[in-house]
Design an enzyme around this catalytic site. Structure first.
Site, mmCIF file in Angstrom:
data_model
loop_
_atom_site.group_PDB
_atom_site.id
_atom_site.type_symbol
_atom_site.label_atom_id
_atom_site.label_comp_id
_atom_site.label_asym_id
_atom_site.label_seq_id
_atom_site.Cartn_x
_atom_site.Cartn_y
_atom_site.Cartn_z
ATOM 1 N N ASP A 79 38.869 4.565 -22.643
ATOM 2 C CA ASP A 79 40.090 5.238 -22.208
ATOM 3 C C ASP A 79 41.310 4.321 -22.286
ATOM 4 O O ASP A 79 42.442 4.810 -22.365
ATOM 5 C CB ASP A 79 39.926 5.741 -20.768
ATOM 6 N N HIS A 92 36.055 9.390 -14.532
ATOM 7 C CA HIS A 92 35.410 9.714 -15.820
ATOM 8 C C HIS A 92 36.524 9.965 -16.833
ATOM 9 O O HIS A 92 37.330 9.078 -17.094
ATOM 10 C CB HIS A 92 34.478 10.909 -15.577
ATOM 11 N N HIS A 109 32.793 -0.047 -16.348
ATOM 12 C CA HIS A 109 31.866 0.970 -16.841
ATOM 13 C C HIS A 109 30.559 0.862 -16.085
ATOM 14 O O HIS A 109 30.125 -0.245 -15.759
ATOM 15 C CB HIS A 109 31.611 0.796 -18.349
#
Ligand code: ACO
Length: 378
Positions: A316, A222, A265
């Site tokens: 990210d 995460h 994802h």
């Protein structure tokens, strides 16, 4: 043994409704309260987006000014929090520092025992204002640096960078950072938000929910992925020959069955809707800092991953190198994500409480069949 249908990782399960954000993997879009996140990231301040997520509407000038005033007066690090944090070893991960500080702030909150919507929003605002100093202190204390006094003349994002680096950030730095904060602020029922909703569903308090959410965000599947992205960049090494090194690094990673952090994802299947906006911000920042070598490395690794696995980058991936260029220590990246996502988490706490039902799924038992404890020997 027959089992009912199991959704491992709750994949594909629609757990509840939410009016806070909509992630649409088919159109590759993300809306906060109906607004495309790309428009918010390029046209609004993080403070405006926070009010939108909490209140459901973009604030008028009076509401925004009053909120900004409250935020500015809540920026100083509470001495009682500082004392607890300073008792932690400097080797403690800043996420552990932040998780501890949130818990302490909960115990100290003047409305700790109240959970009306107004009290929850007031607590959320106080956390929002307090977190940058906590995050900055986590970096500065291990360098033996004092926290600089908050700058009341700066907005939230600029003051945050000032607190971390002790230097007034330039415009491009503030813009990049603010863009990342807006993009990180909310993402429907992701793991950390769901953790916050589970805690809230037991009628526990907002700070307990946020503490649990910080723990969930820490994991590398995460929020921890943004730190891992930069760690990979460092392993590969920017500069001449980076594309070849990136391909070789990827081949090793895939051979070892390691996941490439910053890619993939659970919900998006054709790319993360937030990536183009963050990538544009990273390009602007890297250009302004003369660090095109990082862009070359980033492009090369992305091309190699897409070719090898057909997996697209997530938020990210561009956020990691951007945070490095902004002067953040690598293990500060996920704590910054906390400071942004606290807005989404707390909006969900309020929403969950307003129409609560205890979150308690079922499990299919696959342990030993019924057996009995042997009788004591006569
Ligand atoms: N690197 C290599 N392979 C991957 C990656 C990756 N980053 N992501 C998915 N895959 C592969 C898996 O190995 C699996 O392959 P297989 O079917 O051959 O075994 C397949 O794609 C499906 O992957 P799952 O992990 O089952 O898919 P899931 O939906 O559970 O994964 C997740 C989503 C956890 C985000 C995953 O893509 C991942 O681990 N990514 C790396 C961590 C990361 O970047 N997390 C940040 C998420 S976004 C955020 O928090 C802002």
């Amino acid at each position: 043994m027959t089992h009912p249908t199991i959704s491992k990782g709750l994949a594909g399960v629609v757990a509840d409704t939410t009016a806070i954000s909509k992630v649409d993997p088919d159109t590759n879009s993300l809306l906060y309260r109906g607004y495309p996140v790309q428009e918010l990231a390029t046209r609004c301040s993080f403070e405006e987006v926070a009010r939108l997520l909490w209140d459901g509407e973009l604030p008028d000038t009076g509401t925004l000014d009053a909120f900004r005033e409250r935020e500015r007066t809540g920026r100083a690090l509470d001495e009682r929090v500082r004392r607890v944090v300073d008792d932690l070893p400097t080797s403690a991960h800043p996420m552990d520092v932040v998780r501890t500080a949130v818990s302490v702030l909960g115990a100290l909150d003047p409305q700790a025992a109240e959970n009306s919507p107004a009290a929850e929003l007031a607590k959320a605002e106080r956390l929002f204002a307090a977190l940058p100093a906590v995050v900055a202190h986590a970096q500065r204390r291990r360098r033996g640096q004092d926290l600089p006094a908050p700058r009341e003349d700066l907005g939230y994002a600029a003051n945050f960078l000032w607190a971390v680096t002790g230097e007034e950030p330039d415009e491009v730095a503030v813009r990049t950072f603010e863009t990342s904060l807006v993009l990180y602020a909310e993402h429907s029922f992701n793991a950390s938000t769901f953790a916050a909703r589970v805690v809230t569903s037991t009628l526990s308090d907002l700070h307990s929910a946020v503490t649990a959410a910080v723990g969930a965000l820490k994991g590398p599947l995460h929020g921890g992925a943004n730190e891992a992205v930069w760690a990979a960049f460092e392993e590969i090494g920017p500069g001449q020959g980076a594309p070849d090194r990136a391909r070789a690094w990827l081949a090793d990673a895939l051979e070892d069955h390691r996941k490439v952090m910053g890619f993939g994802h659970r919900v998006y299947r054709h790319g993360d809707s937030r990536v183009p906006t963050m990538q544009a911000a990273l390009r602007e920042l890297a250009g302004a800092r003369g660090r095109e070598d990082l862009l070359e490395l980033s492009d090369a690794l992305e091309t190699a991953v897409v070719q090898a696995k057909d997996i697209q980058p997530n938020l990210d991936y561009p956020a990691g190198p951007a945070y490095h260029l902004l002067g953040l220590d690598t293990d500060l990246f996920t704590p910054v994500f906390v400071a942004a996502r606290v807005v989404g988490w707390t909006a969900h706490v309020v929403e969950q409480r307003a129409a609560n039902s205890l979150i308690r799924p079922l499990s299919a038992y696959d342990g030993p069949p019924l057996r009995h404890v042997p009788s004591p020997q006569a």
